[in-house]
Write an enzyme that holds these catalytic residues in place. Sequence first.
Site: not given
Length: 359
Positions: A180-181, A206, A299, A302
């Site tokens: 993600s991030t 993401h 973050m 997930d």
Amino acid sequence: MPGDRIKVFIVDDSAVMRQVLQAVLLRDPGIEVIGVAPDPLFALQRMQQGAWPDVLVLDVEMPRMDGITFLKKLMVEHPLPVVICSTLTEKGAQITLDALAAGAVSVVNKPRVGLKDFLLEQTAELTQTIKAAARANTGNLRAWTRPVVSVAQAAAQPAFTPGAHVLTDTTEKIIAMGMSTGGTVALERVLTTLPRTLPGIAVVQHMPEKFTAAFAERLNTVCALDVREARDGDRLIPGLVLIAPGGRHMQVRRSGAQYHVEVRDGPPVNRHRPSVDVLFRSVAQCAGRNALGIILTGMGDDGARGLKEMHDAGARTIAQDEASSVVYGMPKEAVKLGAADRTLALGEIGAAMVEYGRL
């Protein structure tokens, strides 16, 4: 975290966007908007006078100085976490990817119409993005130069093509990755070191709808591997990387001796669509010990439980370490669950994937 509240500065040439963003962020008692500006030059003047924020929310298309130029200047002179505001267009996707490559932490969608209603509906996601950005490791956000020699060496490896290799080589192993991030740059750093002989790779990053196609195209130009956005029914074969489309879940299914991906609509899982957990759980069920699972920077949590299911099903599993992560959230939660066999620095993960492909 510096101070009791996260200090945010907003730079956007739209007065409506500045007003709505400020109103949304001020709803959270943990966030303080310390300034707004219509362009980077005015913002830089304000910040140099002492208004340096913990997080900068930045538009990309503005007068006098564009957001990418400003971002690159900041990352050299005064690195800090930056969240990009970008429109959901093909052009906006390309510019946003340039911003992520230059060191931005994350992206906030900015639709062309219905701006106020959209942002008010996305308050929770926006504030979570700001808070995650404030925790980002700015040392891992600086722009990165690709290892051209490594890419050239990987490209010299013979390529697999469908039907030109033994069936068991196609289906025996697969690799599933989630992030993600900070994940866009992290994934590029890993993939550009890999040969085309690696098992098929399924990836969930993401990202919003329309961004993943541009992201896959960008990776395809710099990797020896073939990289593209996944389509329903695509077969996972050596040398191919399939990126889950933004706004849709991706699962892996086995049909006889072959692995395919299913791209489906569905409700968000862990607030995300696509979800890393959805991918990892499907791989645990259909591939088990014939798979490698990797969770990178991001973050939230997930993918942590999905990686644990892969681990329990006999798959090999890897989590990125804290020192090399932009945000040590998803890998941390996976490690806490006992889901990771190994915790590796980002620079070590490519070698571990090559090692797995040779087993």
